[in-house]
Each structure stands twice: as C-alpha cells, then as structure tokens.
Design a protein around this motif. Sequence first.
Motif, PDB file in Angstrom:
ATOM      1  N   ALA A  67       0.731  -1.176   0.054  1.00 37.43           N
ATOM      2  CA  ALA A  67       0.171  -0.023   0.244  1.00 37.43           C
ATOM      3  C   ALA A  67       0.846   1.048   0.100  1.00 37.43           C
ATOM      4  O   ALA A  67       0.506   2.275  -0.633  1.00 37.43           O
ATOM      5  N   ARG A  68       1.876   1.147   0.830  1.00 41.05           N
ATOM      6  CA  ARG A  68       2.790   2.454   0.674  1.00 41.05           C
ATOM      7  C   ARG A  68       3.515   2.351  -0.485  1.00 41.05           C
ATOM      8  O   ARG A  68       3.958   3.622  -0.964  1.00 41.05           O
ATOM      9  N   LEU A  69       4.042   1.638  -1.223  1.00 41.31           N
ATOM     10  CA  LEU A  69       4.457   1.359  -2.549  1.00 41.31           C
ATOM     11  C   LEU A  69       3.617   2.091  -3.746  1.00 41.31           C
ATOM     12  O   LEU A  69       4.280   3.248  -4.326  1.00 41.31           O
ATOM     13  N   VAL A  70       2.304   1.892  -3.491  1.00 42.75           N
ATOM     14  CA  VAL A  70       1.372   2.655  -4.400  1.00 42.75           C
ATOM     15  C   VAL A  70       1.246   4.001  -3.935  1.00 42.75           C
ATOM     16  O   VAL A  70       1.481   4.913  -5.007  1.00 42.75           O
ATOM     17  N   ARG A  71       1.290   4.352  -2.772  1.00 44.07           N
ATOM     18  CA  ARG A  71       1.166   5.901  -2.188  1.00 44.07           C
ATOM     19  C   ARG A  71       2.549   6.529  -2.661  1.00 44.07           C
ATOM     20  O   ARG A  71       2.483   7.686  -3.409  1.00 44.07           O
ATOM     21  N   SER A  72       3.533   5.933  -2.945  1.00 46.19           N
ATOM     22  CA  SER A  72       4.751   6.314  -3.102  1.00 46.19           C
ATOM     23  C   SER A  72       4.820   6.683  -4.400  1.00 46.19           C
ATOM     24  O   SER A  72       5.321   8.011  -5.101  1.00 46.19           O
ATOM     25  N   ALA A  73       4.416   5.702  -5.526  1.00 52.67           N
ATOM     26  CA  ALA A  73       4.270   5.953  -6.758  1.00 52.67           C
ATOM     27  C   ALA A  73       3.226   7.013  -7.155  1.00 52.67           C
ATOM     28  O   ALA A  73       3.698   7.940  -8.007  1.00 52.67           O
ATOM     29  N   GLU A  74       2.200   7.216  -6.366  1.00 53.19           N
ATOM     30  CA  GLU A  74       1.261   8.153  -6.772  1.00 53.19           C
ATOM     31  C   GLU A  74       1.779   9.598  -6.585  1.00 53.19           C
ATOM     32  O   GLU A  74       1.706  10.641  -7.124  1.00 53.19           O
ATOM     33  N   ILE A  75       2.675   9.706  -5.468  1.00 51.78           N
ATOM     34  CA  ILE A  75       3.370  10.911  -5.244  1.00 51.78           C
ATOM     35  C   ILE A  75       4.440  11.527  -6.140  1.00 51.78           C
ATOM     36  O   ILE A  75       4.623  12.389  -6.356  1.00 51.78           O
ATOM     37  N   CYS A  76       5.179  10.164  -6.745  1.00 48.45           N
ATOM     38  CA  CYS A  76       6.310  10.645  -7.444  1.00 48.45           C
ATOM     39  C   CYS A  76       5.919  10.715  -8.974  1.00 48.45           C
ATOM     40  O   CYS A  76       6.689  10.829 -10.042  1.00 48.45           O
ATOM     41  N   ASP A  77       4.734  10.340  -9.255  1.00 46.18           N
ATOM     42  CA  ASP A  77       3.898  10.389 -10.700  1.00 46.18           C
ATOM     43  C   ASP A  77       4.474   9.412 -11.399  1.00 46.18           C
ATOM     44  O   ASP A  77       4.834   9.464 -12.709  1.00 46.18           O
ATOM     45  N   LEU A  78       4.842   8.140 -10.833  1.00 45.98           N
ATOM     46  CA  LEU A  78       5.336   6.711 -11.371  1.00 45.98           C
ATOM     47  C   LEU A  78       4.198   5.948 -11.762  1.00 45.98           C
ATOM     48  O   LEU A  78       2.977   5.936 -11.062  1.00 45.98           O
ATOM     49  N   PRO A  79       4.316   4.875 -12.694  1.00 47.67           N
ATOM     50  CA  PRO A  79       3.186   4.012 -12.799  1.00 47.67           C
ATOM     51  C   PRO A  79       2.842   3.371 -11.673  1.00 47.67           C
ATOM     52  O   PRO A  79       3.617   2.956 -11.046  1.00 47.67           O
ATOM     53  N   VAL A  80       1.550   3.120 -11.361  1.00 45.17           N
ATOM     54  CA  VAL A  80       1.045   2.583 -10.052  1.00 45.17           C
ATOM     55  C   VAL A  80       1.380   1.089 -10.331  1.00 45.17           C
ATOM     56  O   VAL A  80       0.978   0.462 -11.192  1.00 45.17           O
ATOM     57  N   PRO A  81       1.883   0.566  -9.093  1.00 43.86           N
ATOM     58  CA  PRO A  81       2.173  -1.119  -9.288  1.00 43.86           C
ATOM     59  C   PRO A  81       0.904  -1.883  -9.423  1.00 43.86           C
ATOM     60  O   PRO A  81      -0.041  -1.564  -8.718  1.00 43.86           O
ATOM     61  N   ASN A  82       1.251  -2.975 -10.095  1.00 41.96           N
ATOM     62  CA  ASN A  82      -0.039  -3.836 -10.257  1.00 41.96           C
ATOM     63  C   ASN A  82       0.056  -4.876  -9.015  1.00 41.96           C
ATOM     64  O   ASN A  82       1.173  -5.608  -8.693  1.00 41.96           O
ATOM     65  N   LEU A  83      -0.705  -4.618  -8.059  1.00 41.01           N
ATOM     66  CA  LEU A  83      -0.441  -5.481  -6.766  1.00 41.01           C
ATOM     67  C   LEU A  83      -0.762  -6.905  -6.849  1.00 41.01           C
ATOM     68  O   LEU A  83       0.081  -7.832  -6.396  1.00 41.01           O
ATOM     69  N   ARG A  84      -1.531  -7.335  -8.036  1.00 45.44           N
ATOM     70  CA  ARG A  84      -1.684  -9.021  -8.272  1.00 45.44           C
ATOM     71  C   ARG A  84      -0.331  -9.429  -8.500  1.00 45.44           C
ATOM     72  O   ARG A  84       0.123 -10.514  -8.118  1.00 45.44           O
TER      73      ARG A  84
END
Length: 295
Positions: A67-84
């Motif tokens: 969940a934090r990896l996703v938040r970091s991606a959003e903050i940094c304008d990176l492609p959001v990870p596919n959690l599956r």
Amino acid sequence: MSLPYTLLIDPLAADDATSATAGTFREIDASAPALRVGELSTQRGDGIFETIAVVDGHVQESEPHLARLVRSAEICDLPVPNLRQWRAAIAFAREQVPVEGELAMKLVLSRGVEHGPAPTAWLSVNAASDSTDARTKGIRVVTLDRGYDHGVAERAPWLLLGAKTLSYAVNMAALREAHRRGADDTIFVTSDGYVMEGPTSSVIARIDGVFVTPKPSGSILAGTTQASLFEHIREHDFPVAERDITVEELRRADAVWLVSSVRLAAPVVELDGAPLALDAEANAAFTRYLQSPRD
C-alpha cells in the motif's frame, strides 16, 4: 537457493486484472549485469522502494508495504504498481529463499531508462544484518536539523518527503554525521524544533505514560512498523497518540525507540549525549511481537 536472490520484473499496468503473472518476472544472477547505463534509478535516484522483513520464512506484513509502494508511486508520478503481480513475485521469491533466520526483501520500482523502456522493477532478498545489540542494548542517537520547517510539505509537495524514494544520499550522509559524533543513528528535526523521523526509521516515544509518534504529514514517511506496533500497544490497553512532538518533549521522554521493518525496535539509550532510560520489559515485548508472524 543461495542469497542474494533476485527477480527482474516486467511491470504490468495497474488495472491489468487478467494477464498471467508467472511469465512477468524471472530469476537473474545477483552478480550479473541487469540494469542499463541510462537507468534513472541509478542516475538520479528516480524511483521508489520498500523493504520487508522475512522472519523464518514468513513475509511480515506485505500488504501495508505494498500500500505504501502505491502511495509513493502516486506522489512521484510513477506508474502505479500492479499489486496482483507484486504479490505473485513476493510469494514466488519466498519459496526460493531460506526458511530460517531473518532476511530483508526489497521491492524496487524505477522510472526506467531515459528515452527508453519504462518502468523498471526488481525484487531482491538478502540476509538481514544482525540487530541483536541494537534491539537489546540500545542505540545512541543525535538530533540533526533536516533544514525544513514544520509546514514545508504542504507548501512544497515536490520535495517528495512523504514518499519512500531511492534518493537516499541525504539519509546516508546524516548517518555518517551521526557516526562522526560518536552516535549510532539520528533523528531528523525541523528547523522550528519538531521531531520528524530517523533516516531509516520511525520515532516512538513514551511521554507521561502515553506512547506517541509524530503526527502523519507530507513531511514524514508513514511507518509500517510503527503502525503495527501501535495496534499491538492498543490491544494491550496502553494509550497511544499521533501528534506533534517537540525536541524538548523528546528529551524528557520516559523512553524512546526507533522502529523499522528489519531492525525492528531499537531503544534509544542516549540522546544528544544525555542518557535515556531503557524499559527492558516493554522492549522485550516489542521484539517478541515484531518477530512473530504478522500478516
């Protein structure tokens, strides 16, 4: 499988719910070349990461880290990870590494290669450093000015203070400065006198019988270990609070810990040269909990 162990991941789009995941990551020799010269993670630190503890074969609380990896991606304008996909990679790696002892599993997502393939991702597993002394005997800590005031994140979100980025040069420089001052670690403080976090840890203090941690904000990385430990403390009917903490409050605390995923809870026994009490009973309870299997 021997350590270090590494998977190179071909990231799927975040909304891809149908593609098979098994063919999207592959084992590579950790000593072999794997990244291109133009890789932005190495050139600019332009990427994010998470480090998850693996204790006796159990991956500790992977979901809060994802969940934090996703938040970091959003903050940094990176492609959001596919959690599956990331869950599948974590599960696959867990089956390949030793089932005894303490390991550190690192997840990395980079912006990729400049003017080329993007993004780049990998997972690596290494033996964790021995933190026995830090957990049982405690650590000496100095406070260091982070160079920002208390409200900087709201005024300047482009500083990315709330994201776990690969750009760790300042954090490592702070640790070297702590060592030069005869300490083991440091706690960042704002220029106007508020407690932030450690370079690789969250701060928990017991002040007047209440376990407190700095209030979440854009200036402080949300701590997965701190959140888990607070839940445990609440279950045992001790009061907890997330609030602003001044440096002066920290210095008069009943006890202080720096907590992180792999080192776990390290009690602070000296702060800026002044001794702090080590609560052996609470400390042992924290370690037992953090070493137990946690989902």
